[in-house]
Structures are given as C-alpha cells and as structure tokens.
Design a protein around this motif. Structure first.
Motif, short mmCIF file in Angstrom:
data_model
loop_
_atom_site.label_atom_id
_atom_site.label_comp_id
_atom_site.label_asym_id
_atom_site.label_seq_id
_atom_site.Cartn_x
_atom_site.Cartn_y
_atom_site.Cartn_z
N GLY A 52 0.87 -0.83 0.11
CA GLY A 52 -0.16 -0.18 0.50
C GLY A 52 1.11 1.26 -0.30
N ILE A 53 2.01 0.92 -0.17
CA ILE A 53 2.91 1.74 -0.02
C ILE A 53 3.50 1.84 -1.52
CG2 ILE A 53 5.59 3.22 0.68
CD1 ILE A 53 5.26 0.82 2.84
N ASP A 54 3.32 3.64 -1.51
CA ASP A 54 3.46 4.12 -2.92
C ASP A 54 4.86 4.72 -2.85
OD1 ASP A 54 4.39 5.45 -5.23
OD2 ASP A 54 2.76 6.30 -5.13
N PHE A 55 6.05 3.70 -3.66
CA PHE A 55 8.07 3.59 -3.76
C PHE A 55 7.56 4.54 -4.51
CE2 PHE A 55 7.49 -0.48 -0.73
CZ PHE A 55 7.99 0.45 -0.01
N ILE A 56 7.13 4.59 -5.91
CA ILE A 56 7.89 5.27 -7.09
C ILE A 56 6.76 6.68 -7.28
CG2 ILE A 56 7.06 5.31 -9.86
CD1 ILE A 56 8.28 2.51 -8.54
N SER A 57 6.38 7.58 -6.91
CA SER A 57 6.43 8.63 -6.87
C SER A 57 6.88 9.05 -5.69
CB SER A 57 4.60 9.30 -6.53
OG SER A 57 4.02 8.52 -7.46
N ASP A 58 7.38 10.66 -6.92
CA ASP A 58 8.81 11.48 -5.59
C ASP A 58 9.84 10.49 -5.29
OD1 ASP A 58 7.14 13.88 -6.89
OD2 ASP A 58 5.89 13.38 -5.03
N ALA A 59 10.73 9.71 -5.91
CA ALA A 59 10.98 9.07 -5.35
C ALA A 59 12.37 9.34 -5.17
CB ALA A 59 11.78 7.15 -5.99
N GLN A 60 12.91 10.63 -6.03
CA GLN A 60 14.08 10.86 -5.50
C GLN A 60 14.28 12.03 -4.67
OE1 GLN A 60 17.20 9.93 -7.86
NE2 GLN A 60 15.26 8.81 -8.72
N GLN A 61 13.41 12.20 -4.06
CA GLN A 61 13.03 13.08 -2.80
C GLN A 61 13.13 12.31 -1.44
OE1 GLN A 61 11.35 14.16 -6.29
NE2 GLN A 61 13.46 15.13 -5.94
N ARG A 62 13.00 11.02 -1.63
CA ARG A 62 11.91 9.96 0.06
C ARG A 62 13.45 8.84 -0.18
NH1 ARG A 62 6.73 7.74 -3.06
NH2 ARG A 62 7.19 7.26 -0.77
N ILE A 63 14.59 9.03 0.66
CA ILE A 63 15.68 8.37 1.18
C ILE A 63 15.13 6.96 1.84
CG2 ILE A 63 17.09 10.03 0.91
CD1 ILE A 63 17.71 10.23 3.65
N GLU A 64 13.61 7.36 2.65
CA GLU A 64 13.26 6.26 3.10
C GLU A 64 13.19 5.40 2.80
OE1 GLU A 64 12.34 9.45 4.21
OE2 GLU A 64 12.01 9.97 5.86
N SER A 65 11.98 5.91 1.78
CA SER A 65 11.50 5.17 0.47
C SER A 65 12.06 3.98 -0.34
CB SER A 65 10.83 5.52 -0.11
OG SER A 65 10.28 4.58 -1.27
N ALA A 66 13.65 4.83 -0.02
CA ALA A 66 14.31 4.17 -0.87
C ALA A 66 14.89 2.86 0.03
CB ALA A 66 15.66 4.58 -1.95
N GLN A 67 15.36 3.24 0.97
CA GLN A 67 16.38 2.18 1.90
C GLN A 67 15.46 1.36 1.84
OE1 GLN A 67 19.10 2.63 2.70
NE2 GLN A 67 19.03 0.14 3.72
N LEU A 68 13.53 1.10 1.92
CA LEU A 68 12.76 0.17 2.70
C LEU A 68 12.71 -0.27 1.39
CD1 LEU A 68 10.21 -0.50 3.96
CD2 LEU A 68 9.28 0.79 3.68
N LEU A 69 12.57 -0.05 0.41
CA LEU A 69 12.11 -0.83 -0.99
C LEU A 69 13.44 -1.96 -1.26
CD1 LEU A 69 10.89 -0.57 -3.46
CD2 LEU A 69 12.06 0.49 -4.40
#
Length: 935
Positions: free
Chosen positions: A890-907
């Motif tokens: 349910g987490i959107d890992f794609i939108s604005d991915a370059q600005q989201r370092i937590e998202s990148a690490q979780l992915l």
C-alpha cells in the motif's frame, strides 16, 4: 441483651452526646443514614414532603448512584452531555448493545443507575440546649446541584453553586430539641444553563450525579463571627493585607478585639462591630525573612484570627506573587513555565469528585513525577482538598467558573448564566482565594455568543481591578482580546482541530527545529497553548476489571468485542503498546515545540490521563485512574517535560552517511535558580547502547528561561556503514533528553535479483508471475478503491481526539505494528512501532483491508485501525499468485522517489528479502482479486 437494656444504653449515649455539645463541641455531624425519596413527577413541593416522613433510606456523603438509587440505563436515558456521533442508535454493529438487558453505550463510562430530576433527603436532628443564643449554619461541602432546605415546615433557602459549599443560615429556626431537616436536590439544567458539556455537570466526565458529598454538618457559632477573611500577600514589602468581614447578629453594636497571629506573633486590635457587619482592614507584618511559596518551596503559613475570647478562624496562605510580565509568567519575580494538564473531573469509582486531601495529593504527586507543575480544571472548580494538596506540593492551578457556554447555551446575551458566572466567581474566590496555588481564573471553556467577547472583556476587567492575587484571561481556548493578562489559545500546537493531514506532524517531514515565535509575535502577554496533544492510544482492555465502583467501562467492552469478532483479540496488548509508543512520540514533539519557543508561557495537555467521554477519547499516557499504561515511564516522560530540558534543533531525522550531523543545542531551564558551571555533554549511540561518538559543549552558567544556546554538535556520519537507528543524547548535569535519528548508506550494494517492481498488474506483470517470478506491486497513492481501504485516511501521527467526535477527522489509524526481526526489514531498522523513519511510508500510502483480499492473509506490516471499526489493516502483504510470488504494498514507492531516502531504503530492504530464500508466501490470492483493488 434485653430490650430494656438497649433502651437504657441509648438514653446514656444521648446524654453523653448532649454533655459533649454542652462542653463546647460546635458541630453536629450529619454523615450517615438519611431518609430519601426520588421525585420524578415534581410533586414533593406541592404535596409538602418536608412535613412528612420520606419512605426510603440513603447513606451520605454519597450520591443516588453510589446508593443504588435511580433508573436502569436504557435507550431513553436523558443524558446530560452532547452526543455528536449518534450512530449508536441506528448502526447495525451496535444492535446487540441496544437490546434490553445488554445496554452498553460507547459515548462515556456508563453508570450503574441514572436519575435526573428532584430528589429529597431528610434527617432527624437534636439540638442541644447549650446552643441557645448561637448562630447556626448548615454546611454541605458539595451538593449537585440546586439545593433547597426546610427545617420542619419552614423554608430556609436555595443555593446553586457548582464549585463551592452550600451554607444555610438556620438561626432562629432551631431551638433546643428534635427537628426535621429536609433537603431537596435537583440536578436538572433549568434556567441557569452552564452548558451540557461542562465538566461541572456532564455525563462525559464526573457524571450528572444527585447527592451531597464531603463534609456535612450543622455548626454553632458565636453571634458575632468572622464570615470571611481574605489575605493579600505583599512579597516586596513583606506584609499581608488582611480583610475580614465580621458579622453581628446580636441586634446591637458589639465592642471586642480581633487578634491576628502567624507562628505565634500577635497583632491585637480593638474593634466595634455595628449592628450588621464590619469590614476589618489592616496590614500584618511578616518579619524580615518570610518564606516564599512556589513549586520548589511550597511554604505555607496559617493565620489565626480570634474575636475576643470566642470566635476563631484559621486560614492557610502563602507569600507569593504570580504575575504576567511582558510575554512571560513569573512567580516571585522568577520566570515560570507552565507544564500543565487538564483535570476534567474524572472519578471512575464514585462519579463525583474526591473531597479528601490524600486523594488529591496522589494526583499531584503523579503529575509531578511526569514533570508537570500546573493543572487546569476544565469548566469546573474542585473541592477544598484539591487546593490544600496543591498548596502543599507546589502546583499552579487554573480554576474555571463551572461553565462551557457553547453547544446548547451562550454567554453575554443576557441569559441567567451571565449573572451566574459572576456569582460563581465571587463564591469561588471567597472560598478558595487565599490558597497560593490558586494562580489563574477564567470564566470557563471555549465560549460562544453574539456578545461573548464584550461580556468576557468586562468580566476580566472586573476581576483584574478587584483582586490582584492571580491573573485572568477571558476564556480557555478563546478569545484572544486586549483585556487578557495571558492568552490560552490553540494556535501554537502541532495538530490543530481540523488540520487533518496538513498539520506539521503529518504534512511535513519530521524535524525538531520549529517553534511558535511567528504565531505569538503580535501578542504582548504570555501565551499558554490550549489543549495540546489529544493523541489517542488503543484501549487497554485489562482496564475493564478496574471499574469496581458506580461507573463501568461498557464502551471498552464494545470495542473489545469488535476486535474479537474481527479475529484480532490476541493483538490487543500489542496494539496498546505500539500505539502508545507513537502517542508518546507525538507528545514529545508537541511539548518540545512549546519549550523551544522564546518567551512562551507554557502548555496545557489534553491530557496526561484519558478523557472517558466524548465518544471515548483515550488521549492519556495514564488511564482514568492516573495509572501508567505500560509503554512510557514517568522518568522517560519527564526527560522532555521538566523544569530543565535539553533540546536540539534537528533540521531532519533521516540522514545519509555522506552527510554531516549539524545540530544546534539549547536548554529550557525554569528551575529554582541559575545552574552554575553546567557541563553539557552529548553522545550518539547505536541500538545496542554502544557509544559511537561523544563530545562536550562549553561549560557555562545557565540562567532562567528558554532558548539558551549551549553550542552545536557537528559530526561526520561516513563511518556508519549499515542502516542504523541511532540515539542522540544531550545531558545538562542530571537532566537528560534524547532523540532517535536514522542513517542509511548513500550507496547501496547492487542487488542481483529479478524482482519486478510495478504499480499495476498489467499483462507483463501477470506473465512474470505465471513464469514463477517475484513481483512487488506498489499501489499508487490514491488509487485504492474505497471497499478495500481507499477511504481510510492515513497519516504519520496517532488519531487526534477520536474519529467519532471529530466527524472522521484524519488520520484514522494509530501507527504500525510489525515484527522487527522479520527479514523484510533487515536493511530497514525498525522497532515494533512507528518511529520517524515511517513518516514517509505512512504519508505516501493507502492502507489495505486484509479481509478484502483473503480471510487468512496476515500483513507483514500491519497498521492499527481505529478501535471503533477494528479492521485488519496492512501496508505490506506477501502471497502466492499462480506460480509466482507477490509482495503487495500500500506504500507508493514510485512517486517522487528521488526525494524520499526512507522510501529508497525500505524498497531496497524489501527487494533484498524477495530475492532471497526466506521469501516463500503460503497464502494464495487470485490475480483478479488483486487487479480489483485499484480504480
């Protein structure tokens, strides 16, 4: 024992009591058994019940409910209190709790019996001959609400104060001998409407009880007596102004003396009291070095006032000066910061306020252990014991005149409430005005009315001119008007009513460098933030068994049943602890923002304890009994809520290891005196407590106030090779505070995997799965259909107040619950609860209802639902799809991915897990079911 002997013993006992009164005992206690009769048809006055004998019995002090009197609860119970969410009366999930014999309401704690209307209380009393030619009074410490008194067949009078004792003059009505005392109490809201949600009368909190509590007695006094004494400390000149109202009921002028004494030092003055009364006004010298009163030194004096050789009055007071100076509050010229919580008249065992000092000492001691120094009594005034306990323990009290004139009433429009507020304030100040803890007064809470500002401006000016022993504001919450000596406003807090997901804590990436300077800059008086926090936690169902008195947690029983019916009863304790950790984090952010604001006046939490009403607002780190719930200790809470608190202004909480930590350090210090030669130190530790970096800041003296700069922490993070949760700790002597930050590698090893990451299950993804591949399906935020959870508003924070009473104000969830050791999080350090690293995921997601996909599908990453709906929710699920394996996010890992370092690490962590041998889902889900999730 023969009947004759019993009669003889009674005669001897009566003779003994009569002799005791003759030897100078000045009170007839009235506690014990009374005759009683409810009057639902209002026929008692017409039928002159005061001339006959009432039929039942009741024990006082107490209430009808505490005596098992009243009606059973049903769907037509005439509650006192607004019901904002009426879904209980028609929604099918509440149907079992609307059935006769199983009535359970979700609005508030449920009394065992309920009665609203007139009730009659009656007692036979014997007046001794020695009381001839005395002034006689009936004293009822607290009656709820309107009290009318008869002696035999004679009407005495009527009282209706909600915050003070009801005292009746019985002189001339009680000659020596046997009499019948009859009291009619009516707890209905009639012409005087203080507001049905006022905590002085509402079923939301203490209940709308009917009865008499505290001290009950008839007293005999001299015909010349001290009716009132008010003491006005003058700290600068070391004196006390004494104003004593002396009543004379002899019918002729009386010449006598008044002797004032404090600690054996006497001041005797001859006086002549006219035929009615005398206002005696003098100044008492306290000597060269009087001890002052404050939170650190709660020094109490007792002034003894004696008329001639007869009438004596003892009055406790403190030498203190509580003032607003510029934008700051001071106590005896020293800066003070209010660290407060609300006391909302919550008494779950009795349904009415405690009147003994020990009970209030317990409350204040617990509050102090959590770092507090202030209590606001929301729309009510406590009994005398609360003031005495606060005096002894050094607490600053804000008292309110029993009103919340908003929902069903208005103030300033000429209704009877307008005069009642003046009358109530006069009674409160007369009764409690000498207590040094009584530092602030306002009409009540969040007013409404076409002329409420004008009315409250006049009310505030009236008291500013009349009594300078405390400071005054027009209302708690609003209005902010020029007449205020201090403002109590909701503007400075991290979550406003109605802000939803646009608040600081939900709408902005986590940091700790903001304050409220921009909000308060145009106000020239101190600002106290109104009802900050309001962060919810999941119900503690173990609490149900604690309700052994007149109130039962039937609301908790409803919520527990719903959780069990949805197959998650075994998770109740985990939901409590995980949501509690998030709640604590939110409170820390709220409190520290106030402490970081230059020249701020303080805050009032809502609250340190749960609020049991308004749809059940579980906003406390303590329960309704002032007991710890098990997820944050008093020591931990007081690390960020105390007289001295180290603070850091972190520009963010998430870092890459190619960055440098650069953090300004400051301290808020409102202790007893300047800290000399303080040696601030800091350290950065890993999850195992191993210190990775440490340092010292300059040695310095720390003055009183906040925003005192201690220096700056500068630390390169490149040696942090692995994804890490680190704890930054700053200590100033014995005061220590800490913050979690997260550091991730800027460059990650390349994964040799064949994971397909996609936002849609298109033909390519389906084929990939059918060929045995692994797919990470990351749903685009906002595309999840309503039936699958798309209408559940997700934010980082806990629920604000509660969804039932805010008409579904977001967020609707209480943070995450996960297993930290799950291999999916190997490269994304986490605890079992929400911490700052989850802000990004929660802010870029929709939660998915597990059962909408498959009944036996358990989330890898669970989200805790509102206890009212109790659905199984998740953000990450793993399942088999055909020959392949799928991670549904349910987490959107794609939108604005370059600005989201937590998202990148979780992915990265998820992909590494999915590429390994540990990823082997067991629950099979049809591809069509997954394709149906999105719009």
């Amino acid at each position: 024992m023969t009947k004759q002997i019993v009669i003889l013993l009674h005669i001897v006992l009566l003779a003994f009591i009569t002799v005791a009164y003759a030897q100078g005992t000045d009170q007839i206690p009235l506690a014990g058994e009374w005759r009683f009769q409810a009057d639902p048809a209002d026929q008692g006055i017409t039928d002159k019940w005061f001339t006959g004998k009432l039929k039942e019995t009741i024990n006082l002090p107490g209430s009808m409910t505490s005596n098992g009197k009243g009606n059973d609860i049903d769907l037509n119970t005439p509650w006192t209190g607004e019901i904002v969410d009426s879904s209980y009366f028609f929604q099918p999930q509440y149907a079992p709790y609307r059935a006769p014999g199983n009535i359970k309401v979700p609005f508030w704690l449920q009394p065992s019996k309920y009665y609203k209307g007139a009730a009659w209380y009656q007692k036979t009393i014997t007046i001794p001959a020695s009381w001839a030619n005395r002034h006689l009074e009936l004293f009822i410490e607290r009656s709820h609400w309107e009290t009318t008194v008869w002696v035999d067949d004679k009407w005495v009078g009527k009282k209706n104060s909600l915050g003070t004792a009801h005292v009746f003059d019985l002189t001339g009505l009680l000659q020596a001998g046997v009499h019948q005392l009859t009291i009619r109490i009516d707890n209905r809201v009639k012409d005087i409407n203080v507001g049905r949600n006022s905590h002085s009368i509402s079923d939301h909190t203490q209940t709308n009880w009917n009865g008499m509590i505290g001290q009950l007695f008839i007293s005999a006094r001299s015909k010349v007596f001290i009716d009132d004494i008010q003491l006005f400390p003058d700290v600068i000149n070391k004196k006390v102004r004494v104003q004593a109202l002396i009543k004379n009921t002899t019918g002729a002028p009386v010449t006598t003396t008044i002797r004032l004494s404090v600690k054996g030092k006497h001041l005797t003055t001859p006086i002549t009291v006219p035929t009615d009364s005398l206002l005696f006004d003098t100044t008492y010298d306290m000597g060269d070095k009087p001890l002052l009163w404050d939170e650190f030194h709660p020094n109490i004096y007792t002034m003894k006032a004696r008329l001639g050789n007869d009438e004596t009055s003892n009055t406790d007071f403190g030498m203190r000066e509580f003032k607003a100076e510029g934008r700051e509050l001071t106590i005896n010229g020293r800066k003070v910061f209010l660290r407060g919580t609300l006391e909302c008249a919550v008494f779950p065992l009795t349904g009415y306020p405690s009147t003994d000092i020990a009970s209030w000492q317990r409350i204040f001691k617990i509050a102090r252990s959590y770092g507090l120094n202030h209590l606001r009594f929301h729309s009510w005034c406590p009994p005398s014991a609360a003031f005495q306990a606060a005096d002894q323990l050094g607490f600053y009290l804000q008292i309110e005149c029993s009103s919340w004139a908003n929902s069903d009433t208005r103030i300033g429009d000429g209704a009877p409430i307008d005069q009642y507020i003046y009358n109530e304030s006069e009674a409160i100040v007369k009764a409690y005005g000498n207590h040094p803890s009584f530092c602030m007064l306002t009409y009540g809470n969040e007013p409404a009315g076409e002329r409420y500002k004008e009315y409250l401006a006049e009310f505030t000016n009236y008291w500013k001119k009349k009594d300078a022993r405390r400071i005054y504001t027009a209302g708690s919450g609003w209005p902010v008007i020029p007449e205020n000596q201090y403002n109590v406003t909701p503007d400075p807090r991290i979550q406003a009513w109605g802000a939803g997901l646009k608040s600081i804590i939900n709408g902005q990436p986590p940091r700790s460098d903001y304050d409220w300077s921009g909000i308060i800059k145009n106000w020239q008086v101190p600002t106290v933030s109104h009802e900050i926090g309001q962060w919810c936690v999941y119900p503690d169902f173990k609490e149900i068994e604690k309700y052994k008195g007149v109130l039962k947690a039937k609301n908790f029983e409803i919520f527990q049943n719903m959780l069990n019916e949805n197959g998650m009863g075994h998770l109740a304790d985990s939901f409590l602890l995980a949501s509690g950790k998030l709640q604590s984090l939110c409170y820390k952010a709220d409190i520290e923002a106030a402490l970081r604001t230059p020249g701020f006046g303080g805050f009032q939490l809502l609250g340190l304890c749960d609020f049991p009403g308004q749809g059940t607002a579980l906003v406390g780190v303590l329960n309704a009994f002032w007991e710890n719930k098990g997820y944050i200790t008093a020591k931990e809470f007081s690390s960020f809520c105390n007289s001295t608190v180290p603070l850091v202004r972190l520009p963010k909480m998430i870092y890459l290891n190619n960055e440098k930590l650069s953090v300004p350090v400051e301290v808020a210090h409102y202790g007893a005196a300047t800290i000399k030669n303080a040696k601030p130190v800091w350290k950065l530790s890993d999850e195992n407590g191993r210190v990775l970096f440490k340092g010292e800041l300059r040695q310095t003296d720390i003055p009183l106030g906040n925003c005192f700069q201690l220096g700056e922490i500068k630390q390169d993070l490149q040696s942090i090779r692995q994804p890490s949760k680190l704890t930054l700790t700053v200590a100033v002597n014995d005061f220590q505070n800490n913050w979690d930050i997260f550091v991730y590698p800027a460059a990650k090893p390349v994964l040799d995997n064949k994971i397909l990451v996609t936002q849609t299950l298109d033909e390519k993804a389906e084929a990939f799965l059918q060929n045995g591949g692994s797919v990470l399906l990351t749903l685009k935020q906002g595309t999840l259909k309503k039936d699958y959870g798309g209408n559940i508003a997700v934010g980082f924070s806990s629920i604000f107040w509660n969804t039932a009473w805010t008409h579904g104000q977001p967020p609707h969830t209480l943070g995450i619950l996960c297993t930290p050791g799950h291999p999916a999080f190997q490269e994304f350090p986490t605890q079992y609860f929400s911490n700052w690293q989850w802000w990004d995921a929660m802010s870029h997601s929709n939660v998915i209802i597990s059962d909408s996909i498959a009944k036996n599908l358990s989330p890898v990453l669970r989200v805790i639902d509102d206890w009212v709906t109790a659905r199984s929710l998740g953000l990450l699920f793993e399942c088999k799809v055909g020959k392949g394996k799928l991670m549904l996010s349910g987490i959107d890992f794609i939108s604005d991915a370059q600005q989201r370092i937590e998202s990148a690490q979780l992915l990265y962590s998820l992909e590494k897990y999915m590429a390994g041998d540990a990823f082997h889902p067991s629950v099979e889900v049809a591809v069509d079911k997954l394709k149906a999730l999105t719009l």
